[in-house]
Design a protein around this motif. Sequence first.
Motif, PDB file in Angstrom:
ATOM      1  N   PRO A 225      39.983  32.812  32.382  1.00 12.17           N
ATOM      2  CA  PRO A 225      39.976  32.798  33.849  1.00 12.17           C
ATOM      3  C   PRO A 225      39.130  33.920  34.455  1.00 12.17           C
ATOM      4  N   GLY A 228      35.641  32.875  34.200  1.00 13.55           N
ATOM      5  CA  GLY A 228      35.392  31.841  35.197  1.00 13.55           C
ATOM      6  C   GLY A 228      35.250  32.411  36.595  1.00 13.55           C
ATOM      7  N   SER A 229      36.087  33.401  36.918  1.00 21.23           N
ATOM      8  CA  SER A 229      35.983  34.041  38.229  1.00 21.23           C
ATOM      9  C   SER A 229      34.652  34.774  38.378  1.00 21.23           C
ATOM     10  N   THR A 248      38.371  28.495  42.723  1.00 23.63           N
ATOM     11  CA  THR A 248      38.318  29.941  42.963  1.00 23.63           C
ATOM     12  C   THR A 248      39.696  30.567  42.855  1.00 23.63           C
ATOM     13  N   THR A 251      40.973  30.513  39.119  1.00 22.45           N
ATOM     14  CA  THR A 251      40.408  31.534  38.244  1.00 22.45           C
ATOM     15  C   THR A 251      40.805  32.944  38.669  1.00 22.45           C
TER      16      THR A 251
END
Length: 436
Positions: A225, A228-229, A248, A251
């Motif tokens: 995560p 991903g962020s 958004t 993540t």
Amino acid sequence: MQLRTITVPEAFIHRTDPLRVEPDGSEPSGTDLHHGPGTEAEVVEAAGSAEAPAAPRRGGRDRYLDLLRALALIRVVIYHNFGWTWLPLLFPSMGVMFALAGSLMARSLKRPAWSVIRSRTRRLLPPMWMFGAVVLTAMIYDGWGPHSEGHPHWWWGKLAFWVLPLSTPPFAQTVHGFGGHLPHSWAEQVVVPLWYLRAYLWYVLLSPLMLKAIRRLPWVTLLVPLAGSAFLNSGLVDQSGRIMETATDFTTFGACWLLGMAHQEGLLRRIPQYVVPSIAPLVLVAGFWLLQRAPVDDPRVGPDLEAVPLAQAVWSFGCVMLLLHLSPSWERWPKPLERFNGVITLLNSRAVTVYLWHCVALVMTEPIIDQLWNSQFAYAHLRWLLTSQWFPLLVAVPLIVLALLLFGWVEDAAAKRRPRLFPYPRRAKGRRRAIL
């Protein structure tokens, strides 16, 4: 008289903001920001559930986790009233609540996954439906409708998100304000908590897969995560649209949810005790550095962690690591905290109701304070009070209590408990009730 608007940070308005569900009667109860404590419940997080996310060492309720949930809820209310940007740094409520919910979910998934998902969803949705019935009616009465956005057919279709919040439910950007008694943006302000319910629902739906991943590749899964962020907030991706809005938030707090799962699975206890206290400060430094590098909308206020998703993800991850590492697992309150048992238990029991309705209470303080300005006595002698930032909070507290009385019983009904009007803990025989 010019109306005061509640201090809701811009990031919360755009994301439609930072409670959760309880366990079945077969498990001991606790709370997560969606349902209150009780022998049969969990709390849905926003903000919970009535079963303790992490099991106490000797069984029973974990008062340390109850305290964290209560602090998280109080912090959210104070933040939405004052807008103090240092509060999320002091205590990142949403990351903490997602972590506690993830721990609770991992514990509950010892039962069949579908039954757990169904139970959590059942406890999450009815409080939201009650909230939506009131808010939608008020928005439509105040001028919102199919033609307000210019797409009447899509308007009707999007109302389905008020039934199942897989995406942010639609709301009015501006309305009439009930003849000037409320700001034209009141609807936008009161729906701030809904993003949390949407994110929580997605975490619940994906938790069986997340738990399998954390068991097989724990450290890789924890970092996914955050990676991903970093990618979503790198500037390479267009973040507009409902899908990106959901991605958004997912993540941003996914690592906290997974940390809670790892904590419940005992993965954090397998590493040497010095590792977390050594790594967590470095993670916090990285989060603070990302925050300082972010552009600032208002130099007078400074950078706001809630407006910088990547910094919030990293900072929350570091704080949650420390809090879960400490985790004293109190079966009984330490003596200095015994007097707060009643309030903490009440907040855990009605976490979803408080979270959903606190912004409504803050908005409703405006017409009340305006009426006081029209009083000659108040204008002459109480101007210091009417202009204080604390006064709206003092007015909002009894309004929140009123919301507990009017709508809190829905949490009990959703958890299949006997509805209670005001679940303040009863005094044990022969003992005085602890008071604030």
